[in-house]
Design a protein around this motif. Structure first.
Motif, PDB file in Angstrom:
ATOM      1  N   TYR A 149       0.862  -1.191   0.000  1.00  0.00           N
ATOM      2  CA  TYR A 149       0.000   0.000   0.000  1.00  0.00           C
ATOM      3  C   TYR A 149       0.894   1.235   0.000  1.00  0.00           C
ATOM      4  O   TYR A 149       1.655   1.464   0.941  1.00  0.00           O
ATOM      5  N   GLY A 226      -6.092  -2.529  -6.055  1.00  0.00           N
ATOM      6  CA  GLY A 226      -7.546  -2.711  -6.104  1.00  0.00           C
ATOM      7  C   GLY A 226      -8.346  -1.916  -5.093  1.00  0.00           C
ATOM      8  O   GLY A 226      -9.576  -1.995  -5.071  1.00  0.00           O
ATOM      9  N   GLU A 227      -7.685  -1.129  -4.219  1.00  0.00           N
ATOM     10  CA  GLU A 227      -8.454  -0.302  -3.265  1.00  0.00           C
ATOM     11  C   GLU A 227      -7.609   0.848  -2.728  1.00  0.00           C
ATOM     12  O   GLU A 227      -6.376   0.867  -2.863  1.00  0.00           O
ATOM     13  N   ARG A 228      -8.286   1.794  -2.120  1.00  0.00           N
ATOM     14  CA  ARG A 228      -7.609   2.992  -1.606  1.00  0.00           C
ATOM     15  C   ARG A 228      -8.307   3.407  -0.308  1.00  0.00           C
ATOM     16  O   ARG A 228      -9.536   3.473  -0.264  1.00  0.00           O
TER      17      ARG A 228
END
Ligand code: NAD
Length: 268
Positions: A149, A226-228
């Motif tokens: 991340y 795929g996400e934040r």
């Protein structure tokens, strides 16, 4: 109990005026006076009028030594060079010293650390409850996520702000680095321009926006596959910083010498 006498250095500034007003409106506190630079344009003006209150018979002065001598606590939102000098005066006068100034270099930081051997010093890049809660959340999230991340810190402030990235953005970066167990100095990328190439794994990036009268917006973005996750704080008024600084001064009353943070003051 006798009124707590609070002095304001940099009292002609944006934060200084607001702090002067709120000190005078806080139960148990009274303004000891205010000082600013000889060329600030407000020397000799009544501090009460400058702060948007009625006249108080306290002229703005450039005699900072006398101000420290007659204050139980002094609140400083000025410039890094001035804050370093004020730290020495606080140590000599044994006055509680509350520092909101950002952008200090390592020599100036050292003067604060030295002052804290002689008096109680509360120092925070951001005096608001919300940002201090956010610091804890950012550390927690950074600890929980794996290094896949990417961490980016984005901030926006008013057009007059002198330092970049903001002290708060750097504090948020430091909280993320602590959560991840890395050294911010090594991980930080404080600006990008031109052909930078791909992002290095583990970088903690900073981006700065300036404009208008924004009191202070900060976001910490954890961008993964795929996400934040975005953790955000927006100050809509500088009053939160001024009230936090006065709370810090009251908390530090009769406390033993040492360097304290806003998280100590807020007990979080
Ligand atoms: P400003 O420029 O409006 O005010 C600074 C004041 O300090 C001016 O009046 C200036 O003349 C005065 N000053 C400079 N040198 C001095 C000296 N030697 N003696 C006495 N006065 C002196 O700036 P501002 O927007 O009020 O911000 C001040 C500082 O506070 C900045 O570093 C800013 O980043 C920081 N800040 C911190 C927080 C926080 O919560 N910690 C919040 C807002 C601003």
């Amino acid at each position: 109990m006798e009124s707590y006498r609070i002095g304001v250095v940099g009292c002609a500034g944006r934060m200084g005026r607001m702090i002067a007003r709120i000190v005078q409106q806080t139960e148990g506190c009274v303004l000891a006076g205010g000082s600013d630079r000889p060329d600030c344009g407000a020397l000799g003006s009544d501090l009460g009028v400058l702060a948007g209150l009625g006249a108080l018979g306290l002229p703005v002065s450039d005699d900072t030594v006398t101000l420290f001598a007659r204050s139980d606590a002094v609140i400083d939102f000025t410039t890094p060079a001035a804050t370093a000098i004020h730290a020495d005066l606080a140590a000599q006068a044994h006055a509680v010293f509350v520092v909101g100034t950002t952008g200090l270099d390592s020599a100036q930081e050292k003067r604060i650390t030295l002052a804290a051997k002689h008096t109680a010093v509360v120092r925070a890049a951001n005096m608001s409850l919300g940002v201090n809660l956010l610091l804890g959340l950012v550390e927690q999230v950074a600890r929980a996520l794996d290094p896949d991340y990417d961490i980016e810190v984005l901030e926006m402030h008013h057009r007059h702000k002198a330092d970049a990235p903001s002290g708060t953005a750097l504090a948020l970066g430091a909280a993320a680095a602590a959560g991840r167990g890395v050294d911010l100095e090594r991980a930080a990328v404080r600006s990008r321009d031109g052909i930078t190439g791909p992002r290095n794994p583990g970088d903690i990036g900073f981006a700065t926006l300036r404009g208008g009268d924004v009191a202070g917006d900060h976001s910490v973005i954890f961008a993964g596959p795929g996400e934040r996750i975005v953790l955000e704080h927006r100050a809509t008024s500088r009053e939160v910083f001024a009230k936090g600084a006065i709370k810090a001064a009251l908390w530090a009353r009769d406390r033993k010498p040492g360097l304290y943070s806003m998280r100590d003051v807020l007990g979080i």
